[in-house]
Design an enzyme around this catalytic site. Structure first.
Site, PDB file in Angstrom:
ATOM      1  N   THR A  15       0.795  -1.243   0.084  1.00 43.50           N
ATOM      2  CA  THR A  15      -0.072   0.228   0.064  1.00 43.50           C
ATOM      3  C   THR A  15       0.720   1.438  -0.030  1.00 43.50           C
ATOM      4  O   THR A  15       1.923   1.190   0.670  1.00 43.50           O
ATOM      5  CB  THR A  15      -0.790  -0.073   1.147  1.00 43.50           C
ATOM      6  N   GLY A  16       0.616   2.370  -0.734  1.00 42.20           N
ATOM      7  CA  GLY A  16       1.172   3.480  -0.701  1.00 42.20           C
ATOM      8  C   GLY A  16       1.631   3.926  -2.248  1.00 42.20           C
ATOM      9  O   GLY A  16       1.201   3.281  -3.273  1.00 42.20           O
ATOM     10  N   GLU A  58      -0.027  -5.291   6.201  1.00 44.52           N
ATOM     11  CA  GLU A  58       1.321  -5.308   5.503  1.00 44.52           C
ATOM     12  C   GLU A  58       2.025  -6.369   6.151  1.00 44.52           C
ATOM     13  O   GLU A  58       2.798  -7.240   5.672  1.00 44.52           O
ATOM     14  CB  GLU A  58       1.928  -4.063   5.397  1.00 44.52           C
ATOM     15  N   GLY A  93       0.928   5.041   5.523  1.00 46.46           N
ATOM     16  CA  GLY A  93      -0.615   5.020   4.811  1.00 46.46           C
ATOM     17  C   GLY A  93      -1.577   4.328   5.955  1.00 46.46           C
ATOM     18  O   GLY A  93      -3.029   4.228   5.677  1.00 46.46           O
ATOM     19  N   LYS A 141      14.269   7.240   1.001  1.00 48.60           N
ATOM     20  CA  LYS A 141      13.972   6.466   2.119  1.00 48.60           C
ATOM     21  C   LYS A 141      15.272   6.108   2.872  1.00 48.60           C
ATOM     22  O   LYS A 141      14.827   5.427   4.066  1.00 48.60           O
ATOM     23  CB  LYS A 141      12.972   5.417   1.685  1.00 48.60           C
ATOM     24  N   ALA A 185       8.285   1.492   1.462  1.00 48.52           N
ATOM     25  CA  ALA A 185       8.737   1.951   2.840  1.00 48.52           C
ATOM     26  C   ALA A 185       8.849   2.941   3.161  1.00 48.52           C
ATOM     27  O   ALA A 185       9.053   4.139   2.310  1.00 48.52           O
ATOM     28  CB  ALA A 185      10.020   1.098   3.015  1.00 48.52           C
ATOM     29  N   ASP A 186       8.767   3.748   4.440  1.00 44.37           N
ATOM     30  CA  ASP A 186       8.975   5.093   4.701  1.00 44.37           C
ATOM     31  C   ASP A 186      10.468   5.380   5.246  1.00 44.37           C
ATOM     32  O   ASP A 186      10.897   6.337   5.015  1.00 44.37           O
ATOM     33  CB  ASP A 186       8.170   5.347   6.044  1.00 44.37           C
ATOM     34  N   LYS A 189       7.554   1.394   8.181  1.00 41.56           N
ATOM     35  CA  LYS A 189       6.431   1.465   7.346  1.00 41.56           C
ATOM     36  C   LYS A 189       4.922   1.838   8.251  1.00 41.56           C
ATOM     37  O   LYS A 189       5.060   2.011   9.393  1.00 41.56           O
ATOM     38  CB  LYS A 189       5.897   0.204   6.808  1.00 41.56           C
ATOM     39  N   GLY A 190       3.937   2.178   7.524  1.00 41.18           N
ATOM     40  CA  GLY A 190       2.670   2.393   8.100  1.00 41.18           C
ATOM     41  C   GLY A 190       2.464   3.740   8.173  1.00 41.18           C
ATOM     42  O   GLY A 190       1.448   4.412   8.506  1.00 41.18           O
TER      43      GLY A 190
END
Length: 234
Positions: free
Chosen positions: A33-34, A108, A102, A126, A88-89, A99-100
């Site tokens: 997701t993202g 995930e 979003g 990142k 990934a963030d 991550k997360g």
């Protein structure tokens, strides 16, 4: 398209080529997701005949997959995924992630753990020396939100409730600021997950990716998890 989006699309294109080299017509692919995952989904539409279907890590990704004519399966009907592809963030040199951003971190973690290989794709912004400058997302059961926040303060975090956001599980997100640098991502991941009321947190250390593709302006670099070199052949 911004320069960062151009890099995300380049990483997604490289992931398409790698994924197709690892799947067959009976394979099922896990989808993240993202924004970077969205580029992967859109590119995947042209080659969906090369695999059986997908499992998505959010309702948003499910909708995008179906809009692109790609079959979406229920995770409960699938025993194993060939590859899970997600962004990934933050990514450190040990290929541990945050991550997360979003809000899909729980799905995930579940979907990535079902895959034989976890492929992470990202632009070079990142990459970090230490995780934690990006606020750590934590999914919590609503009645435990303030209780969890107090526990996070004891760990040195500045917790902020992500107001007006509800996860696909009907839960809340607390973003934990101020944890940088996270010296032991694996230990912190486990410690936060032990707090009553926490569903999971956005550190992906105990289930980190097997392969990471990083897009920079001049190249795509491939990074392989150290303990998986015998498993992965590029």
């Amino acid at each position: 398209m911004s320069s960062q989006d151009t890099l995300k699309k380049a990483a997604a294109k490289a992931a398409i080529e790698l994924t197709l080299s690892r799947v067959c017509k009976s394979s099922i692919i896990g989808i993240g997701t993202g924004t970077t995952a969205n580029f992967f989904i859109d590119l995947l539409a042209d080659c969906h005949h090369n695999f059986l279907g997908t499992v998505a890590s959010s309702k948003i990704s499910e909708d995008r997959l179906r809009t692109n004519g790609i079959k979406v399966l229920d995770p409960n009907d699938v025993s194993e995924l060939g590859v899970y592809v997600d962004g990934a963030d933050e990514i450190n040199s040990d290929l541990e992630l945050i991550k997360g951003g979003g809000g899909a971190l729980t799905w995930e973690k579940i979907i990535s753990s079902m895959a034989r290989e976890f492929l992470c794709i990202a632009d070079d912004s990142k990459r970090v020396k230490s995780l934690g400058k990006f606020p750590l997302p934590i999914e919590v059961i609503p009645i435990a939100r303030n209780k969890v926040a107090r526990e996070l303060i004891r760990l040195g975090a500045n917790p902020r409730w992500r107001r007006e956001f509800v996860t696909d599980n009907g839960n809340h997100i607390i973003d934990a600021h101020g944890l940088w640098p996270i010296e032991s991502p694996s230990a912190l991941e486990a410690e936060i997950n032990q707090i009553s009321g926490v569903v999971t947190n956005g550190i992906f250390a105990n289930n980190s990716p097997d392969i990471v593709l990083i897009a920079s302006p001049n190249q795509i670099t491939t990074h392989i998890k150290r303990d998986n070199t015998s498993k992965l052949l590029l």
